[in-house]
Scaffold this motif. Structure first.
Motif, PDB file in Angstrom:
ATOM      1  N   UNK A 213       0.824  -1.202   0.000  1.00  0.00           N
ATOM      2  CA  UNK A 213       0.000   0.000   0.000  1.00  0.00           C
ATOM      3  C   UNK A 213       0.863   1.260   0.000  1.00  0.00           C
ATOM      4  N   UNK A 214       0.185   2.371  -0.253  1.00  0.00           N
ATOM      5  CA  UNK A 214       0.824   3.685  -0.187  1.00  0.00           C
ATOM      6  C   UNK A 214       0.396   4.405   1.079  1.00  0.00           C
ATOM      7  N   UNK A 215       1.348   4.930   1.832  1.00  0.00           N
ATOM      8  CA  UNK A 215       1.073   5.810   2.969  1.00  0.00           C
ATOM      9  C   UNK A 215       1.393   7.233   2.540  1.00  0.00           C
ATOM     10  N   UNK A 216       0.428   8.133   2.698  1.00  0.00           N
ATOM     11  CA  UNK A 216       0.621   9.524   2.311  1.00  0.00           C
ATOM     12  C   UNK A 216       0.831  10.370   3.560  1.00  0.00           C
ATOM     13  N   UNK A 242      12.835   4.680   5.964  1.00  0.00           N
ATOM     14  CA  UNK A 242      14.008   3.912   6.382  1.00  0.00           C
ATOM     15  C   UNK A 242      13.651   2.953   7.507  1.00  0.00           C
ATOM     16  N   UNK A 243      12.815   3.408   8.453  1.00  0.00           N
ATOM     17  CA  UNK A 243      12.388   2.520   9.543  1.00  0.00           C
ATOM     18  C   UNK A 243      11.584   1.346   9.008  1.00  0.00           C
ATOM     19  N   UNK A 244      10.671   1.628   8.094  1.00  0.00           N
ATOM     20  CA  UNK A 244       9.862   0.563   7.509  1.00  0.00           C
ATOM     21  C   UNK A 244      10.755  -0.473   6.829  1.00  0.00           C
ATOM     22  N   UNK A 252       6.339  -3.420   2.342  1.00  0.00           N
ATOM     23  CA  UNK A 252       4.878  -3.403   2.410  1.00  0.00           C
ATOM     24  C   UNK A 252       4.267  -2.030   2.144  1.00  0.00           C
ATOM     25  N   UNK A 253       5.069  -0.954   2.260  1.00  0.00           N
ATOM     26  CA  UNK A 253       4.510   0.394   2.116  1.00  0.00           C
ATOM     27  C   UNK A 253       5.440   1.299   1.317  1.00  0.00           C
ATOM     28  N   UNK A 404      11.035  12.346  15.207  1.00  0.00           N
ATOM     29  CA  UNK A 404       9.629  12.251  14.830  1.00  0.00           C
ATOM     30  C   UNK A 404       9.319  10.883  14.232  1.00  0.00           C
ATOM     31  N   UNK A 405      10.178  10.436  13.322  1.00  0.00           N
ATOM     32  CA  UNK A 405       9.953   9.124  12.711  1.00  0.00           C
ATOM     33  C   UNK A 405      10.020   8.009  13.741  1.00  0.00           C
ATOM     34  N   UNK A 406      10.911   8.141  14.717  1.00  0.00           N
ATOM     35  CA  UNK A 406      11.011   7.122  15.777  1.00  0.00           C
ATOM     36  C   UNK A 406       9.753   7.103  16.640  1.00  0.00           C
ATOM     37  N   UNK A 407       9.113   8.254  16.784  1.00  0.00           N
ATOM     38  CA  UNK A 407       7.908   8.329  17.627  1.00  0.00           C
ATOM     39  C   UNK A 407       6.684   7.765  16.934  1.00  0.00           C
ATOM     40  N   UNK A 408       6.773   7.506  15.644  1.00  0.00           N
ATOM     41  CA  UNK A 408       5.641   6.996  14.880  1.00  0.00           C
ATOM     42  C   UNK A 408       5.548   5.487  15.047  1.00  0.00           C
ATOM     43  N   UNK A 409       4.436   5.012  15.573  1.00  0.00           N
ATOM     44  CA  UNK A 409       4.197   3.572  15.743  1.00  0.00           C
ATOM     45  C   UNK A 409       3.947   2.967  14.369  1.00  0.00           C
ATOM     46  N   UNK A 410       4.845   2.094  13.913  1.00  0.00           N
ATOM     47  CA  UNK A 410       4.707   1.518  12.580  1.00  0.00           C
ATOM     48  C   UNK A 410       3.426   0.702  12.423  1.00  0.00           C
ATOM     49  N   UNK A 411       2.868   0.253  13.537  1.00  0.00           N
ATOM     50  CA  UNK A 411       1.607  -0.457  13.464  1.00  0.00           C
ATOM     51  C   UNK A 411       0.472   0.366  12.894  1.00  0.00           C
ATOM     52  N   UNK A 412       0.595   1.708  12.986  1.00  0.00           N
ATOM     53  CA  UNK A 412      -0.450   2.571  12.455  1.00  0.00           C
ATOM     54  C   UNK A 412      -0.562   2.477  10.942  1.00  0.00           C
ATOM     55  N   UNK A 413       0.502   2.038  10.271  1.00  0.00           N
ATOM     56  CA  UNK A 413       0.452   1.925   8.828  1.00  0.00           C
ATOM     57  C   UNK A 413      -0.585   0.890   8.396  1.00  0.00           C
ATOM     58  N   UNK A 414      -0.886  -0.060   9.257  1.00  0.00           N
ATOM     59  CA  UNK A 414      -1.863  -1.098   8.933  1.00  0.00           C
ATOM     60  C   UNK A 414      -3.291  -0.728   9.292  1.00  0.00           C
ATOM     61  N   UNK A 415      -3.533   0.538   9.627  1.00  0.00           N
ATOM     62  CA  UNK A 415      -4.875   0.970   9.976  1.00  0.00           C
ATOM     63  C   UNK A 415      -5.872   0.647   8.870  1.00  0.00           C
ATOM     64  N   UNK A 416      -7.021   0.098   9.226  1.00  0.00           N
ATOM     65  CA  UNK A 416      -8.059  -0.213   8.256  1.00  0.00           C
ATOM     66  C   UNK A 416      -9.396   0.274   8.761  1.00  0.00           C
ATOM     67  N   UNK A 417     -10.253   0.682   7.838  1.00  0.00           N
ATOM     68  CA  UNK A 417     -11.610   1.094   8.185  1.00  0.00           C
ATOM     69  C   UNK A 417     -12.618   0.086   7.648  1.00  0.00           C
TER      70      UNK A 417
END
Length: 417
Positions: A213-216, A242-244, A252-253, A404-417
């Protein structure tokens, strides 16, 4: 989500391609073996992107005539079936491009030998883009590596008029010093004029399995990377990519940086169209998007468009509604501190604090990332931790963007609605 304009480009399978990499400078080119990325249902995913805007200043307004341009951009995700988009969204006349090429960047304006591949548009090597429009190229029969700087070159036929592009690239690109077509040249000697912006190129897209997927990442100068080292790819979206790449989510993203310096949520200005109006083009209409991260609002506070939290809350609710109407996850981000920076006052600081409280506690975003907490000085929370400050007290530096990038929980990339 795959937007309507990209749906027609998806295909059930994808054929083997040739690797477009620095290794081609050292070895004879040969067909690559099919990989898991090239089998089964696929769709387009962005590996790089930049929001379209009017290129500022006299050069941007006047445009160029019969010149070749070489834009340097950095991938987040590797892949094959590479397409580029060229935008004339803010032009006042049709612009004709010919001799488009895609290669791996070398030193300066040079391209790694053996990697500069021609790019076509509906089978032709020339395309004319109407004012207000954009075009999507045919797929290049090559694969691009992740975390790699590419050179996107083309020749502009005749007088372009006002240039559509991206002002604060934090990357040096090039324009030829003389008239004529040198877009296919791998040597960089003819590209004698350095430019701090990207001209006309809007995205680089690869073909990937549907699980990719694409994360914007959407926002203003702090997403744009203002204050980071030029040419080093140390904006916070780069640090996140880089973290991903080193996590279990590797491959995956794709990450698109859709920040515009000086952009505002509520009103147009020197930072282009307001966020509310460009959200469709820069987020919802991008390929393979599954989620968007919004870091925007500090410029509305600095310029007194939001003199209390309510105006920005209304703007955020508009963005949330737009995203949710497309079944897209939207993550809100708290506004970073800026005491000592341009237009700081205690009154505006109170607005920022109130806005951040709403972002943290309202529950209206699908999730929240607290960049305020990640970057502030514990001894004085209204300012950056000194190690994270670029020096202007408004934008982080390289270390701040990394935090900032370190503070981002990578699990959020898998958010689904």
């Amino acid at each position: 989500m795959t937007s309507t304009r990209w749906t027609r480009l998806a295909a059930p399978t994808f054929a083997p391609t040739i690797a477009l990499s620095a290794a081609l400078a050292l070895a004879t080119m040969a067909p690559a073996q099919a990989t898991t990325d090239q089998v089964g249902p696929v769709h387009p995913v962005a590996t790089w992107g930049a929001s379209a805007d009017k290129v500022a200043g006299e050069a941007g307004a006047a445009g160029i005539t019969d010149r070749s341009v070489r834009n340097l951009v950095h991938t987040s995700l590797g892949g094959s079936g590479v397409r580029i988009t060229l935008s004339n969204a803010f032009g006042d006349r049709p612009v004709t491009f010919t001799s488009a090429h895609l290669g791996v960047a070398a030193a300066g304006a040079a391209v790694v030998a053996g990697t500069n591949r021609p790019v076509s548009f509906e089978g032709a090597d020339e395309v004319t883009v109407a004012p207000g429009a954009e075009v999507i190229s045919d797929p290049v029969e090559a694969s691009v590596p992740a975390d790699t700087t590419l050179a996107l070159s083309f020749h502009v036929v005749g007088a372009s008029g006002p240039i559509t592009g991206h002002n604060v690239a934090m990357q040096t690109s090039y324009v030829a010093g003389a008239a004529g077509d040198i877009a296919g040249d791998e040597a960089g000697a003819g590209f004698t004029s350095e430019i701090p912006s990207w001209y006309w190129v809007e995205s680089v897209v690869v073909t990937k399995p549907r699980r990719v997927k694409t994360a914007v990442l959407f926002g203003d100068s702090i997403t744009d990377g203002n204050g980071s080292s030029v040419g080093a790819n140390r904006r916070w979206p780069d640090a996140l990519a880089d973290r991903v790449a080193t996590s279990r989510l590797h491959g995956r993203y794709g990450v698109m940086n859709e920040g515009i310096s000086a952009n505002r949520v509520l009103a147009d200005g020197t930072g282009g169209q307001r966020a509310l109006d460009r959200f469709r083009r820069d987020v919802l209409d991008q390929p393979g998007v599954s989620m968007v991260v919004v870091l925007a609002g500090i410029n509305d506070i600095r310029w007194d468009l939001a003199t209390d939290a309510s105006a920005l809350v209304a703007g955020y609710r508009d963005l949330i509604a737009q995203a949710h109407a497309e079944d897209l996850c939207i993550v809100g981000v708290t506004l970073t501190p800026y005491e000592g920076g341009s237009r700081y006052t205690p009154e505006r600081e109170r607005v920022r604090t109130a806005v951040n409280e709403w972002i943290r506690t309202s529950g209206e975003f699908d999730d929240v990332v607290d960049f305020d907490a990640a970057t502030r000085d514990p001894a004085r929370p209204s300012r950056f931790l000194p190690a994270y400050d670029s020096g202007d007290h408004l934008h982080p530096g390289d270390a701040g963007y990394a935090a900032m990038a370190e503070a981002f929980d990578l699990g959020l990339l898998g958010c689904e609605r």
